[in-house]
Design an enzyme around this catalytic site. Structure first.
Site, mmCIF file in Angstrom:
data_model
loop_
_atom_site.group_PDB
_atom_site.id
_atom_site.type_symbol
_atom_site.label_atom_id
_atom_site.label_comp_id
_atom_site.label_asym_id
_atom_site.label_seq_id
_atom_site.Cartn_x
_atom_site.Cartn_y
_atom_site.Cartn_z
ATOM 1 N N GLU A 119 0.996 -1.275 0.061
ATOM 2 C CA GLU A 119 0.093 -0.089 0.027
ATOM 3 C C GLU A 119 0.574 1.385 0.164
ATOM 4 O OE1 GLU A 119 -3.100 -0.156 3.004
ATOM 5 O OE2 GLU A 119 -3.315 -2.328 2.523
ATOM 6 N N PHE A 120 1.200 1.575 -1.494
ATOM 7 C CA PHE A 120 0.777 1.445 -2.409
ATOM 8 C C PHE A 120 2.094 1.433 -3.604
ATOM 9 C CE2 PHE A 120 -3.309 2.160 -0.792
ATOM 10 C CZ PHE A 120 -4.634 1.114 -1.187
#
Ligand SMILES: *[C@@H]1O[C@H](CO)[C@@H](O)[C@H](O)[C@H]1NC(C)=O
Ligand SMILES: *[C@@H]1O[C@H](CO)[C@@H](O)[C@H](O)[C@H]1NC(C)=O
Ligand SMILES: *[C@@H]1O[C@H](CO)[C@@H](O)[C@H](O)[C@H]1NC(C)=O
Length: 377
Positions: A142-143
């Site tokens: 993420e991310f």
């Protein structure tokens, strides 16, 4: 008469089973993540009749070598997790998830940038999964921050799948599952940088993606209340219907998509107690740690404080308020509608974050009601 009735019943059951097979040709996935730090909720507490796959959250590789160095206490958790869940009645499949929302995304960016560090990471991940008896591996990065990192992610999936299949063949095992937790929409801006996931590599190399259909709003914007997992939003593209549609439009097969459902709510502190709708002015986070409460905590809070509970049919979500406290969350009703939406879209299933947030399995049970109702039992 009784014979006729049971013949009719037999016919209905057989017929509806055939119908169900047509509706959903692949096995339905009912998954959940288990937070390994939930010391009051061991794997043995999971009701495995409600799930097909449980994800272990999370493990991180060494930030320099990109290999996994499992500590003694982690080793105990990992082997307890797989042996407990494989020996439950019924057993469930276990998947080791790497990363998570709290992990440093830069570690993945550096690892994925280079073929030799990708190889070190991939081989170590497969070794750890095999050693502790997992059925699969999951990446929750993420991310990726820009188009280059998204491209590197595509290489990583390609080489990872190749290595899994090669090792499975030489060892004569079924290949490990390979999945990834991804943003609700395939393309998105974050810090003003546009990026899009590598759809072709995902389609070719992953068994499925866990689409994180939640956290659309939260403590990073305390100015207005919001439905953090809105199924629909007529005013923006930040919604599950838009996100799921964006993946389908990009050519990721529906049977490789699993829809995320939250077993938690997000809270705000209202500016004025009298203004309490979705989008009402707020001045901070509300109750719960950093404005987050599990569904079970929300239920207890609502009861204890006699909060007003509202179902919002526009976003398909619940909210409750009392004084200046405001909580947006999902309950059994909104989740049932979302599961129905996922089935209508042809998605292969759903997953929950996180398995320990439910209250007496009320929400987790909804998927079972849903499919069994088709069997006319
Ligand atoms: C797993 O840990 C629990 C304690 O949380 C223990 O009761 C159980 O026996 C362990 N199971 C296995 C298979 O190691
Ligand atoms: C790739 O990573 C390896 C190991 O981390 C390192 O030795 C090598 O210098 C890196 N190569 C490039 C081109 O960055
Ligand atoms: C939502 O996305 C579509 C294209 O996918 C775009 O045409 C539209 O302007 C967007 N709407 C908003 C409110 O951003």
């Amino acid at each position: 008469m009784a014979v006729f009735r049971s013949l009719l019943l037999l016919f209905v059951v057989v017929f509806s089973t055939i119908t169900v097979d047509c509706v959903s040709p692949t096995p339905v996935i009912k998954a959940a993540y288990w937070p390994s730090w939930a010391s009051d909720f061991p794997p043995s507490a999971i009701d495995t009749t409600l799930f097909t796959h449980i994800f272990y959250a999370f493990l991180m590789p060494n930030s320099i070598t990109f290999k996994f160095e499992v500590s003694k206490s982690e080793a105990i958790l990992l082997s307890n997790f797989t042996s407990t869940l494989h020996h439950k009645n019924p057993p469930v499949k276990t998947i080791l998830s790497i990363g998570g929302g709290g992990a440093d995304p830069d570690v993945f960016a550096r690892m994925a940038a280079n073929a030799s560090s990708r190889r070190a990471f991939i081989n170590s991940a497969i070794k750890i999964a095999r050693k502790f008896g997992f059925d699969g591996l999951d990446l929750d990065w993420e991310f990726p921050t820009n188009p280059k990192e998204m491209n590197d992610l595509g290489y990583l999936f390609e080489e990872w799948r190749f290595a899994i299949n090669k090792i499975a063949k030489t060892k004569n095992h079924p290949p490990l599952l390979l999945t990834s937790a991804v943003n609700a929409a395939i393309d998105f801006f974050l810090f003003d940088v546009y990026r899009t996931y590598p759809a072709a590599s995902i389609r070719k190399n992953l068994d499925w993606i866990n689409v994180m259909c939640f956290d659309y709003r939260g403590s990073w914007d305390t100015t207005v209340t919001g439905a953090h997992a809105a199924l629909f939003d007529p005013k923006s593209n930040v919604s599950t219907s838009y996100g799921v549609g964006s993946w389908i439009k990009a050519g990721v097969p529906r049977e490789k998509m699993v829809m995320g459902l939250p077993l938690y709510g997000r809270t705000w502190k209202l500016e004025k107690p009298g203004l309490h709708g979705i989008g009402a002015h707020a001045i901070g986070v509300g109750p719960g740690e950093e404005g987050v409460m599990t569904f079970s905590q929300v239920k207890d809070f609502n009861r204890k404080n006699k909060a007003t509970v509202v179902y919002d049919s526009v976003t398909v979500s619940m909210y409750s308020y009392v004084g200046t406290s405001w909580i947006g969350y999902d309950d059994a009703i909104s989740v049932t509608i979302k599961i129905g939406f996922g089935r209508a879209q042809g998605l292969t299933g759903y997953f929950f974050w996180a398995v320990n947030g439910d209250k007496d399995w009320r929400i987790s049970r909804q998927g079972n009601h849903h499919s069994s109702s088709l069997h006319t039992k």
